[in-house]
Write an enzyme that holds these catalytic residues in place. Structure first.
Site, PDB file in Angstrom:
ATOM      1  CG  HIS A 189      -1.632  -1.471   0.785  1.00  0.00           C
ATOM      2  ND1 HIS A 189      -3.322  -1.240   0.482  1.00  0.00           N
ATOM      3  CD2 HIS A 189      -1.739  -2.427   2.228  1.00  0.00           C
ATOM      4  CE1 HIS A 189      -3.649  -2.591   1.126  1.00  0.00           C
ATOM      5  NE2 HIS A 189      -2.768  -3.169   1.571  1.00  0.00           N
TER       6      HIS A 189
ATOM      7  CG  ASN B 174      -7.928  -4.542   0.276  1.00  0.00           C
ATOM      8  OD1 ASN B 174      -7.099  -3.778   0.588  1.00  0.00           O
ATOM      9  ND2 ASN B 174      -7.556  -5.593   0.906  1.00  0.00           N
TER      10      ASN B 174
END
Length: 480
Positions: A53, A126
């Protein structure tokens, strides 16, 4: 009136254009403390990027309660309809480095921080309701396949498909990843999910298992592979730019917040493991219940301070919320907070972007870059006799149900053997155009993959649905 330029110590700087030298053409002097401070700080400006990320964008906003869920949770942020709580939401890709394109085919991180009156509460999810693996012990292996080959420092689809072919629990997420939703059109036009099973706890100590859903009110938009490839080169910050510009002009994006609810008794008798993050709960059996909505309405003033230093961890829970035995979630409870200690430092939670907005007190002391009074003259141990020091609340979170406990050991998490029903159901929901796009995307990704890996993967796809597997094989000119 302009501000006076100073050094870090506050002293005014007379000349910021020229170094001190021994004469007009002589060498630079080591006593030029302003030069040395600037260069030394510059050498240390970067902090380690997130291992996953790394590329992302964030914005501030508010969460508003619209429905009463106090029967499920005693958390104060839910106690009144209309109540608002400040939030920070960070979007990201997963596999790429900080300089990578945010239009890559990749899941999108959807990390929420609620600054509640009882502390910070993080839900780290997510834009997909599932994940590739069930157990955090495989997380380093999986992420390595999304990164670079140790010898060449190049990305290689052989690593990804080899891992997936030996890890069939990934097939559900793989099917989503290579579908039309695998490349969202920016961050505003996609749903978000807590993905894991979490829990809520009411005032009587009764725990309910929940799945969090955030449904975009902007509608779903995705990028065609050709358009995404074009943007990867022409504007790799496309999604970041789109989010910033929308908020800057007052077009504030919103998401509805919903939960699926499962009682402990229902979980005990459920046909599948309700804590398996590679599978979803049926919305027919466990429909969505509205909780509220959140709106993003303020851009960061400084990216490094408010986005790069923003730290999220599912270990940040508040009274009335809790975790579950989900193996991936349990691993992340340690790994996420530990990653922040490595990246930012022991006292990362004291940074303004991470600090609670409510009063907080503990016996953690010292460490690099301590920002507060470090406990002052008070004791650094507990229990103690000082009535003015922090005391425990004596109201611990209830234990997990007894049926979720057992003898310590290593248990095989593949005993169910059902890796195919969830992606099969998803494939059947797709219209012909969506199926064709999915098959094309996978076939394209498999073109440079070793034949033995391709055959192993195709065997899995055929088990999901013969149309699925044979369609990919046909695109690759492989006879099965």
């Amino acid at each position: 009136m302009s501000k006076k330029l100073t050094g870090a110590n506050g002293a005014p700087i007379a000349d910021n254009q020229n170094s001190r030298t021994a004469g007009p053409r002589g060498p630079v002097l080591i006593d030029d403390f302003h030069l040395l401070e600037k260069l030394a700080h510059f050498n240390r400006e970067n902090i380690p990027e997130r291992r996953v990320h790394a590329k992302g964008a964030a914005a501030h906003g508010t969460f508003t309660v619209t429905k009463d869920i106090t029967q499920y949770s005693s958390a104060k942020l839910f106690d009144t309809i209309g109540k608002q709580t400040p939030i920070l939401l960070r979007f990201s890709t997963v596999g790429g480095e900080r300089g990578s394109a945010d239009t890559a085919r990749d899941p999108r991180g959807f990390a929420l921080k609620f600054y509640t009156e009882e502390g910070n509460w993080d839900i780290v999810g997510n834009n997909t309701p599932v994940f590739f693996i069930r157990d955090a012990i495989k997380f380093p292996d999986f992420i390595h396949t999304q990164k670079r080959v140790p010898q060449t420092n190049l990305k290689d689809p052989n690593m990804m498909w080899d891992f997936w072919s030996h890890s069939p629990e990934a097939l559900h997420q793989v099917t989503i990843l290579f579908s039309d939703r695998g490349i969202p059109d920016g961050f505003r036009f996609m749903h978000g999910y807590g993905s894991h099973t979490y829990s809520l706890i009411n005032k009587n100590g009764v725990r309910t298992w929940v799945k969090w859903h955030y449904r975009t009110q902007q509608g779903i938009k995705n990028l065609a592979p050709e358009k995404a490839t074009e943007l990867n080169g022409s504007n790799p910050d496309y999604a970041t730019e789109d989010l910033f510009n929308a908020i800057e002009k007052g077009d504030y994006p919103k998401w509805g917040v919903y939960i699926q609810i499962m009682t402990e008794e229902q979980a005990k008798n459920y046909k599948e493991n309700p804590f398996d993050v590679t599978k979803v709960w049926s919305q027919k059996e466990f429909p969505l219940h509205e909780v509220g909505f959140f709106e993003l309405n303020r851009n960061p003033e400084n990216y490094f301070a408010e986005v790069e230093q923003a730290a999220f961890a599912p270990s940040n829970v508040v009274p009335g919320t809790g975790l579950s035995p989900d193996k991936m979630l349990q691993g992340r409870v340690f790994a996420y907070a530990d990653a922040q200690r490595y990246r930012i430092g022991t006292n990362y939670q004291q940074l303004p972007i991470n600090a609670p907005k409510c009063p907080y007190a503990n016996y953690q002391r010292d460490g690099a870059m301590r920002l507060d009074s470090n406990g002052g003259s008070g004791p650094n141990y507990e229990p103690n006799s000082d009535t003015n020091t922090p005391k425990q609340t004596n109201n611990p979170e209830p234990l997990f149900p007894a049926d979720l406990s057992g003898a310590a050991g290593i248990y095989d998490h593949r005993t169910d053997g059902d890796y195919y029903s969830c992606p099969a159901a998803l494939f059947k929901l797709m219209n012909p155009d969506q199926k064709e796009l999915l098959i094309n995307n996978i076939a394209t990704s498999l073109q440079s993959v070793k034949r033995e890996t391709v055959e192993r993967v195709l065997a899995h796809f055929i088990k999901i649905d013969p149309e699925y597997g044979h369609g990919i094989a046909k695109k690759l000119n492989i006879s099965l």
